[in-house]
Design a protein around this motif. Structure first.
Motif, PDB file in Angstrom:
ATOM      1  N   LEU A  50      -5.321 -12.879  -6.528  1.00 55.58           N
ATOM      2  CA  LEU A  50      -4.947 -13.968  -5.725  1.00 55.58           C
ATOM      3  C   LEU A  50      -6.032 -15.098  -6.260  1.00 55.58           C
ATOM      4  O   LEU A  50      -5.880 -16.048  -6.176  1.00 55.58           O
ATOM      5  CB  LEU A  50      -5.395 -13.877  -4.117  1.00 55.58           C
ATOM      6  CG  LEU A  50      -4.132 -13.004  -3.378  1.00 55.58           C
ATOM      7  CD1 LEU A  50      -4.746 -12.518  -2.045  1.00 55.58           C
ATOM      8  CD2 LEU A  50      -2.968 -13.725  -3.409  1.00 55.58           C
ATOM      9  N   LYS A  51      -7.281 -14.603  -6.989  1.00 56.81           N
ATOM     10  CA  LYS A  51      -8.030 -15.532  -7.379  1.00 56.81           C
ATOM     11  C   LYS A  51      -7.992 -15.861  -8.796  1.00 56.81           C
ATOM     12  O   LYS A  51      -8.389 -16.722  -9.246  1.00 56.81           O
ATOM     13  CB  LYS A  51      -9.455 -14.782  -7.384  1.00 56.81           C
ATOM     14  CG  LYS A  51      -9.988 -14.478  -6.189  1.00 56.81           C
ATOM     15  CD  LYS A  51     -11.459 -13.871  -6.583  1.00 56.81           C
ATOM     16  CE  LYS A  51     -12.127 -13.745  -5.176  1.00 56.81           C
ATOM     17  NZ  LYS A  51     -13.527 -12.962  -5.129  1.00 56.81           N
ATOM     18  N   GLY A  52      -6.730 -15.175  -9.457  1.00 59.91           N
ATOM     19  CA  GLY A  52      -6.213 -15.649 -10.793  1.00 59.91           C
ATOM     20  C   GLY A  52      -7.189 -15.190 -11.787  1.00 59.91           C
ATOM     21  O   GLY A  52      -7.023 -15.451 -12.945  1.00 59.91           O
ATOM     22  N   GLU A  53      -7.792 -14.078 -11.505  1.00 61.22           N
ATOM     23  CA  GLU A  53      -8.719 -13.423 -12.441  1.00 61.22           C
ATOM     24  C   GLU A  53      -7.802 -12.601 -13.507  1.00 61.22           C
ATOM     25  O   GLU A  53      -6.836 -11.823 -13.279  1.00 61.22           O
ATOM     26  CB  GLU A  53      -9.781 -12.355 -11.927  1.00 61.22           C
ATOM     27  CG  GLU A  53     -10.731 -13.472 -11.133  1.00 61.22           C
ATOM     28  CD  GLU A  53     -11.470 -12.598 -10.563  1.00 61.22           C
ATOM     29  OE1 GLU A  53     -11.709 -11.382 -10.274  1.00 61.22           O
ATOM     30  OE2 GLU A  53     -12.445 -13.241  -9.821  1.00 61.22           O
TER      31      GLU A  53
ATOM     32  N   ASN B  66      -8.844   0.897  -1.855  1.00 60.63           N
ATOM     33  CA  ASN B  66      -9.699  -0.101  -2.089  1.00 60.63           C
ATOM     34  C   ASN B  66      -9.602  -0.572  -3.418  1.00 60.63           C
ATOM     35  O   ASN B  66      -9.753  -1.722  -3.804  1.00 60.63           O
ATOM     36  CB  ASN B  66     -11.227   0.604  -2.191  1.00 60.63           C
ATOM     37  CG  ASN B  66     -11.934   0.553  -0.566  1.00 60.63           C
ATOM     38  OD1 ASN B  66     -11.365  -0.076   0.202  1.00 60.63           O
ATOM     39  ND2 ASN B  66     -12.703   1.680  -0.431  1.00 60.63           N
ATOM     40  N   GLY B  67      -9.284   0.304  -4.484  1.00 54.90           N
ATOM     41  CA  GLY B  67      -8.768  -0.385  -5.880  1.00 54.90           C
ATOM     42  C   GLY B  67      -7.669  -1.014  -5.714  1.00 54.90           C
ATOM     43  O   GLY B  67      -7.553  -2.269  -6.330  1.00 54.90           O
ATOM     44  N   ARG B  68      -6.637  -0.573  -5.074  1.00 57.98           N
ATOM     45  CA  ARG B  68      -5.307  -1.798  -4.649  1.00 57.98           C
ATOM     46  C   ARG B  68      -5.727  -2.932  -4.060  1.00 57.98           C
ATOM     47  O   ARG B  68      -5.366  -4.124  -4.418  1.00 57.98           O
ATOM     48  CB  ARG B  68      -4.459  -1.038  -3.777  1.00 57.98           C
ATOM     49  CG  ARG B  68      -3.037  -1.691  -3.818  1.00 57.98           C
ATOM     50  CD  ARG B  68      -2.198  -1.804  -4.914  1.00 57.98           C
ATOM     51  NE  ARG B  68      -1.013  -2.549  -4.893  1.00 57.98           N
ATOM     52  CZ  ARG B  68      -0.574  -3.315  -5.352  1.00 57.98           C
ATOM     53  NH1 ARG B  68      -1.078  -3.790  -6.476  1.00 57.98           N
ATOM     54  NH2 ARG B  68       0.643  -3.922  -5.257  1.00 57.98           N
ATOM     55  N   ILE B  69      -6.433  -3.062  -3.194  1.00 57.21           N
ATOM     56  CA  ILE B  69      -7.124  -4.219  -2.349  1.00 57.21           C
ATOM     57  C   ILE B  69      -7.717  -5.109  -3.467  1.00 57.21           C
ATOM     58  O   ILE B  69      -7.782  -6.346  -3.820  1.00 57.21           O
ATOM     59  CB  ILE B  69      -7.956  -3.858  -1.412  1.00 57.21           C
ATOM     60  CG1 ILE B  69      -7.139  -3.273  -0.105  1.00 57.21           C
ATOM     61  CG2 ILE B  69      -8.636  -5.309  -0.656  1.00 57.21           C
ATOM     62  CD1 ILE B  69      -7.831  -2.712   0.913  1.00 57.21           C
ATOM     63  N   GLY B  70      -8.591  -4.268  -4.509  1.00 55.41           N
ATOM     64  CA  GLY B  70      -9.456  -5.285  -5.468  1.00 55.41           C
ATOM     65  C   GLY B  70      -8.613  -5.982  -6.290  1.00 55.41           C
ATOM     66  O   GLY B  70      -8.666  -6.948  -6.726  1.00 55.41           O
ATOM     67  N   GLN B  71      -7.364  -5.167  -6.893  1.00 53.10           N
ATOM     68  CA  GLN B  71      -6.276  -5.664  -7.755  1.00 53.10           C
ATOM     69  C   GLN B  71      -5.591  -6.953  -7.132  1.00 53.10           C
ATOM     70  O   GLN B  71      -5.388  -7.899  -7.569  1.00 53.10           O
ATOM     71  CB  GLN B  71      -5.374  -4.801  -8.005  1.00 53.10           C
ATOM     72  CG  GLN B  71      -5.602  -3.675  -8.694  1.00 53.10           C
ATOM     73  CD  GLN B  71      -4.662  -2.602  -9.055  1.00 53.10           C
ATOM     74  OE1 GLN B  71      -3.740  -2.411  -8.214  1.00 53.10           O
ATOM     75  NE2 GLN B  71      -4.488  -1.805 -10.061  1.00 53.10           N
TER      76      GLN B  71
ATOM     77  N   PHE C  77       0.679  -1.323   0.097  1.00 53.47           N
ATOM     78  CA  PHE C  77       0.010   0.060   0.173  1.00 53.47           C
ATOM     79  C   PHE C  77       0.756   1.133   0.084  1.00 53.47           C
ATOM     80  O   PHE C  77       0.292   2.543  -0.081  1.00 53.47           O
ATOM     81  CB  PHE C  77      -1.083  -0.111   1.175  1.00 53.47           C
ATOM     82  CG  PHE C  77      -1.742  -1.214   1.224  1.00 53.47           C
ATOM     83  CD1 PHE C  77      -2.657  -1.443   0.262  1.00 53.47           C
ATOM     84  CD2 PHE C  77      -1.874  -2.099   2.436  1.00 53.47           C
ATOM     85  CE1 PHE C  77      -3.643  -2.683   0.258  1.00 53.47           C
ATOM     86  CE2 PHE C  77      -2.658  -3.144   2.288  1.00 53.47           C
ATOM     87  CZ  PHE C  77      -3.445  -3.511   1.193  1.00 53.47           C
ATOM     88  N   GLY C  78       2.115   1.199   0.030  1.00 49.96           N
ATOM     89  CA  GLY C  78       2.986   2.232   0.119  1.00 49.96           C
ATOM     90  C   GLY C  78       2.778   3.360   1.324  1.00 49.96           C
ATOM     91  O   GLY C  78       2.117   2.795   2.524  1.00 49.96           O
TER      92      GLY C  78
END
Length: 113
Positions: free
Chosen positions: A110-113, A100-105, A6-7
């Motif tokens: 992790l899900k391999g999407e 929130n965007g970073r967490i989404g990425q 998250f820097g």
């Protein structure tokens, strides 16, 4: 480690949250005789948090110098406080949106999407 993911944004969010509390206190005490308006020096507080010194935020609190002090010693200028609060709220929301965007990425990765 969270800092790598998250820097500086996690620390910035913490400091913005603390500043919001200081500014809200100023607004709440706008009519309290003798109340001295305060603000948080963002750079100083961020440096303290980044150094791992959360208590250092207290050292970043500064008293605000009023343009027109009131007769009862209160230094809160409501328009100044409301503007600072609104600006800080926008900055807080922007930082939160980035996180929130970073967490989404990370979740998608992790899900391999």
């Amino acid at each position: 480690m969270a800092d790598g993911l998250f820097g500086i944004h996690g620390s910035a969010l913490e400091v913005r949250s603390q500043r919001m509390g200081v500014l809200a206190s100023n607004i709440a005490n706008a009519s309290t005789p003798g109340f001295k308006a305060r603000d948080l020096d963002f750079r100083t507080a961020l440096g303290a948090v980044e150094a791992g010194n959360a208590n250092g935020i207290d050292g970043a609190v500064r008293y605000r110098v009023p343009t027109t002090p009131s007769m009862d010693g209160n230094t809160v200028e409501l328009s100044t406080e409301q503007t600072a609060f609104a600006e800080n709220a926008v900055q807080y929301q922007t930082t939160l949106s980035f996180l929130n965007g970073r967490i989404g990425q990370i979740t998608r990765a992790l899900k391999g999407e």
